[in-house]
Design a protein around this motif. Sequence first.
Motif, PDB file in Angstrom:
ATOM      1  N   CYS A 274       2.793   5.002  -3.054  1.00 28.55           N
ATOM      2  CA  CYS A 274       3.224   4.425  -1.876  1.00 28.55           C
ATOM      3  C   CYS A 274       2.608   5.414  -0.691  1.00 28.55           C
ATOM      4  O   CYS A 274       2.065   6.436  -0.691  1.00 28.55           O
ATOM      5  N   GLU A 293      -2.943  -1.424   5.585  1.00 33.19           N
ATOM      6  CA  GLU A 293      -2.063  -1.656   4.318  1.00 33.19           C
ATOM      7  C   GLU A 293      -1.187  -0.647   3.877  1.00 33.19           C
ATOM      8  O   GLU A 293      -1.434   0.387   4.086  1.00 33.19           O
ATOM      9  N   ARG A 295       2.354   0.299   1.485  1.00 35.06           N
ATOM     10  CA  ARG A 295       2.911  -0.006   0.036  1.00 35.06           C
ATOM     11  C   ARG A 295       4.266   0.825   0.050  1.00 35.06           C
ATOM     12  O   ARG A 295       4.319   1.993   0.147  1.00 35.06           O
ATOM     13  N   ARG A 351       3.334  -4.561  -1.390  1.00 34.20           N
ATOM     14  CA  ARG A 351       2.142  -4.156  -0.490  1.00 34.20           C
ATOM     15  C   ARG A 351       2.066  -5.305   0.515  1.00 34.20           C
ATOM     16  O   ARG A 351       2.516  -6.569   0.550  1.00 34.20           O
ATOM     17  N   SER A 353       0.874  -5.749   5.052  1.00 34.98           N
ATOM     18  CA  SER A 353       0.430  -5.350   6.341  1.00 34.98           C
ATOM     19  C   SER A 353       1.210  -5.607   7.477  1.00 34.98           C
ATOM     20  O   SER A 353       2.014  -6.773   7.825  1.00 34.98           O
ATOM     21  N   ARG A 371       2.371  -9.228   0.977  1.00 32.94           N
ATOM     22  CA  ARG A 371       1.210  -9.829   0.317  1.00 32.94           C
ATOM     23  C   ARG A 371       1.276  -9.825  -1.091  1.00 32.94           C
ATOM     24  O   ARG A 371       0.774 -10.547  -1.764  1.00 32.94           O
ATOM     25  N   GLN A 372       2.079  -8.558  -1.603  1.00 31.18           N
ATOM     26  CA  GLN A 372       2.127  -8.744  -3.220  1.00 31.18           C
ATOM     27  C   GLN A 372       3.445  -7.938  -3.353  1.00 31.18           C
ATOM     28  O   GLN A 372       4.001  -7.101  -2.767  1.00 31.18           O
ATOM     29  N   TRP A 383      -1.998   0.475 -11.968  1.00 32.10           N
ATOM     30  CA  TRP A 383      -2.784   1.077 -10.866  1.00 32.10           C
ATOM     31  C   TRP A 383      -3.550   2.200 -11.088  1.00 32.10           C
ATOM     32  O   TRP A 383      -4.586   2.444 -10.730  1.00 32.10           O
TER      33      TRP A 383
END
Length: 464
Positions: A274, A293, A295, A351, A353, A371-372, A383
């Motif tokens: 994160c 970005e 997380r 995830r 922005s 975004r995800q 990951w």
Amino acid sequence: MGKKKADLIAQMKPQFLSQGAERGHDTTKLEKIWKDWEAFASYAFNKSHSTCYAWVAYQTAYLKANYPAEYMAAVLSNNMSDIKQVTLFMEEARHRGIPVLGPDVNESLFKFRVNPAGAIRFGLGAMRGVGEGAVAAVVEGRGDGDGTYKSLFDFARRVSPKDINKRVFEALALGGAFDGFDGLHRAQFFAEDEKGRTLIELAARYGAGHQESESSAQASLFGGMEEMEMPEPAIPVCDPWDQMDLLARERDVIGVYISGHPLDKFRFEMKHLCSPAEGLEVLNEPLAWRGKELRFAGRVVEAQHRISKAGKPFGSVTLEDYRGSERFMLFGEDYLKFKDYLVEGWFVFVRGSVEQKRFRDDPNDVEFKVRQIELLADVREKWVSRLFLQLDLSALDEGRLESIGQMIESHPGPVGLTVEVHDNGMALEMPSRTRKVTLDDGFVEELDALIAGGGIQYRLETAR
């Protein structure tokens, strides 16, 4: 000059300028002086006021530096009615190495306090369903000469049934205030016997009956009669609640998680995957993170699936982490792509922005754009591609090297391994061609145990 009398100050400006000009002063300089005065007046203090503030600031800083546990207990007590502030300051206390313990009938007072071991004990007055009278009864019962409460039934015998009724018993049990009694877990307090009575009900009746029996014996004309001993109710046998159920019930009463946190089993992901480390609370000031970005990991505490007037589906998801919560809206393709993750109680990894809001002209009117979304339980495997094990040569011995080797051998898996040996500012990097590991909880626990001994660190390389 003072900001509270702005109208009066404005009325005096023409007089100041005209009389200054009459005495030969330059009008431009007079305007500059007046502007400086106005700026000063917007946040001005007289000397006595400033001195008092400085003295209080010094005292506060001294207490925080020299009596950190007592200071944090006082801050928590001062914010008992604001659960967000309580959560924030509890996290601050833990960050400073000060344990914050749950409520306890043998240690807690109405407000937060520091116990003999130097930990902060949660105040009973901050619990829902436990009023000031009930807390006074609990504290008064501890001071009756018999010391601390030895058991649930000892507690029931010694507190006033007028102040500690069934509702208070339930709140104390759910909040963990009885956890100090040996041989009891929270589910047992609510387990029913063959007649449908819970242990809470039996304990409350037992305490009231015992005190009534004592009063009757004292009022009897026959002084020689012995008091009839009431048998303690049987404690039911049942399975403990699972951790998630226990924490949810605890939070309903206390307002915060004390015994643990639902995200505790994902601390590895929270720490390494994160960004930023502050979590969701950074979105309180989203402009500072524009274009970057972000997380986040958290638990879904609310999810909504709706249909617009135009017949298009959309939804929202409220995510909660250690420090705060945030609500995200999903429209169009984003909703269709991620709607299956909008399930209350699920742990997800998000995830995205910070971008300008749709249909807004102001570039500073921004929001977090998702975004995800992935299941948090899957991201470690997806990951992490390589583990860099960093070893300080001066801190290694044969025993520690053998432990490292056994740990690697016993956890084979898909994650690449590189060993970095550091000595006097130099580093030798050795990627392994034959050994890979799995970063399961067992491996991470063994690795953390080795790190605690000093001389070993690690970092991760991600595939995304």
